[in-house]
Design an enzyme around this catalytic site. Structure first.
Site, short mmCIF file in Angstrom:
data_model
loop_
_atom_site.label_atom_id
_atom_site.label_comp_id
_atom_site.label_asym_id
_atom_site.label_seq_id
_atom_site.Cartn_x
_atom_site.Cartn_y
_atom_site.Cartn_z
N THR A 72 0.69 -0.79 0.14
CA THR A 72 0.11 -0.21 0.08
C THR A 72 0.83 1.00 -0.37
O THR A 72 2.02 1.22 0.58
CB THR A 72 -0.88 0.56 1.23
N ARG A 126 -13.51 -8.66 -0.99
CA ARG A 126 -12.96 -8.18 0.70
C ARG A 126 -12.73 -6.70 0.42
O ARG A 126 -11.90 -6.81 -0.39
CB ARG A 126 -11.74 -9.32 1.09
N VAL A 127 -12.77 -5.73 1.18
CA VAL A 127 -12.40 -4.65 0.87
C VAL A 127 -11.20 -4.10 2.98
O VAL A 127 -11.80 -4.79 3.56
CB VAL A 127 -12.80 -3.24 0.38
N GLY A 128 -9.74 -3.71 2.48
CA GLY A 128 -9.26 -3.56 3.25
C GLY A 128 -9.46 -2.14 3.41
O GLY A 128 -10.80 -1.67 3.18
N ASP A 129 -8.23 -1.72 4.22
CA ASP A 129 -8.65 -0.02 4.71
C ASP A 129 -8.19 1.65 4.16
O ASP A 129 -9.05 2.49 4.02
CB ASP A 129 -7.62 0.29 6.04
N THR A 148 -0.59 2.22 6.75
CA THR A 148 -0.29 1.24 6.27
C THR A 148 -0.61 -0.25 7.15
O THR A 148 -0.02 -0.15 8.36
CB THR A 148 0.82 0.52 5.37
N GLY A 149 -0.50 -1.57 7.02
CA GLY A 149 -0.68 -3.03 8.18
C GLY A 149 -1.89 -3.28 7.68
O GLY A 149 -2.32 -3.42 6.18
N ASP A 150 -2.77 -3.91 8.68
CA ASP A 150 -3.30 -4.99 8.65
C ASP A 150 -4.91 -4.46 8.30
O ASP A 150 -5.30 -4.01 9.37
CB ASP A 150 -3.20 -6.28 10.20
N GLY A 151 -5.78 -4.53 6.66
CA GLY A 151 -6.40 -3.12 6.81
C GLY A 151 -7.15 -3.70 7.76
O GLY A 151 -8.74 -3.11 7.88
#
Lengths: 243, 136
Positions: B1, B29-32, B52-55
């Site tokens: 990202t 699936r949609v992340g952050d 950034t990271g685990d959305g």
């Protein structure tokens, strides 16, 4: 005694498993340093692309244009495989894009999510912001909107690398994955919720292992005489796999 | 990202995020990334943030909204970044993620949890992009 205090202080700092850094210089020193571009990760080319737009001799482009230039550069370069087409295949081997842009002067936002077949994520987000009163479009409808607004597509967003990664994952019984409380636990789907599965089939037996404090430490399934750990807590987020 | 912030010569701020999300995600699936306040947020009157990271975890806490609002209430960027990360880590000790914060004066900082984080900066006093490493 003083060294003990320092040792204790060091241990306390280690106890907090977070880290931080701040830029040097005070506000007065920084006041004359605009424009500024900041980006996650060492994506130098992306920052340079944004910098070219915002620092142009003719007065520079807008902050929004600079963000689009910077993020677009990363989409073309496929930064770390985490941006743009050709990376992060889903369970079907398909790459989809998420993107957002925000104007901090007007608080306008445009975003696309799970967008298929269009390579320009941040440009699509900007089109949502500038040509709709909505904030977020998703999936195939986001694709249709982006193409109708002039972006190229539909295009295949997969790459040889993403397909190879996906094939290796399939050969590894679709592990790791993001499912939990489903059966089968350690092979490819289709998946079923464990409650309905246990009601439907006497072959699947759920066994819960407790630790010494009485907490659940791992759940196991017995299926075809195999004990398999659920992988809901597997660490799958890393430098090359993240949002 | 990639999550990026630009402040122009007039002090106007824009932020953006672009990502292809998590590998082997469940389709749909949609992340952050496209969630306002999670992957990025900005307000000309205050500053901006990128994450950034685990959305899947981060979008439950809107860390960038938290960073900007903390700066609005007087926090320095470093404290605001640390606070946003610690709020997540308290609930998810195994969480992996990071944020950068920048106020409207151009002061920036980063904070992370679970990994070493780097962010890039360019301003008019620099000859090229500088990369700042945020060590665990």
């Amino acid at each position: 005694g003083r060294s003990s205090v320092r040792l204790l202080l060091g241990l306390l700092l280690l106890r907090f498993n977070w880290c931080s850094a701040a830029s040097g210089g005070g506000a007065e020193e920084l006041a004359g340093t605009f424009p500024v571009v900041v980006s996650t990760w060492p994506f130098r080319e992306a920052v340079r692309a944004a910098w070219e737009v915002i620092s142009a001799a003719d007065g520079g482009g807008s902050a929004v244009d600079a963000v689009v230039a910077g993020c677009s550069a990363c989409e073309v370069l496929r930064c770390d495989g985490t941006v743009g087409p050709g990376g992060s295949p889903d369970e079907n081997g398909e790459t989809t894009l998420d993107a957002l842009i925000m104007n901090g002067a007007t608080m306008e936002i445009g975003a696309v999510a799970a967008m298929r077949y269009v390579k320009d994520g941040i440009k699509a987000a900007k089109l949502v912001m500038e040509h709709s009163k909505h904030t977020l479009l998703v999936g195939d409808k986001a694709t249709s909107f982006a193409i109708s607004m002039g972006l190229p597509g539909p295009s295949n967003l997969s790459s040889p690398e993403s397909i190879e990664k996906w094939e290796n994952w399939r050969q590894n019984h679709c592990q790791p994955n993001f499912w939990k409380n489903v059966a089968p636990a350690s092979s490819c789907g289709p998946y079923h919720p464990i409650n309905s599965v246990s009601a439907e089939s006497e072959d699947d037996v759920k066994d819960v292992v407790h630790d010494s404090q009485g907490g659940v430490c791992q759940e196991w399934f017995q299926n075809d005489n195999l004990l398999e750990p659920m992988n809901s807590h597997l660490k799958v987020v890393n430098r090359h796999n993240h949002d | 990202t990639i999550s990026m912030t630009v402040i122009d010569k007039m002090g106007h701020i824009a932020v953006g995020t672009s990502t292809n999300g998590a590998t082997f995600k469940i389709p749909g699936r949609v992340g952050d990334g496209p969630i306002p306040g999670s992957s990025s947020y900005a307000d000309d009157e205050v500053g901006a943030c990128g994450a950034t990271g685990d959305g899947d975890v981060m979008m439950r806490f809107l860390p960038c909204y938290q960073v900007v609002e903390s700066m609005r209430r007087g926090m320095e960027p470093l404290d605001a970044a640390r606070d946003a990360i610690s709020r997540i880590a308290r609930k998810y000790p195994d969480f992996v993620g990071a944020v950068f914060a920048i106020n409207r004066k151009g002061v920036h900082a980063g904070a992370c949890h679970g990994w070493t984080f780097q962010y890039s900066v360019r301003n008019s006093s620099m000859h090229d992009v500088e990369v700042i490493t945020v060590y665990p």
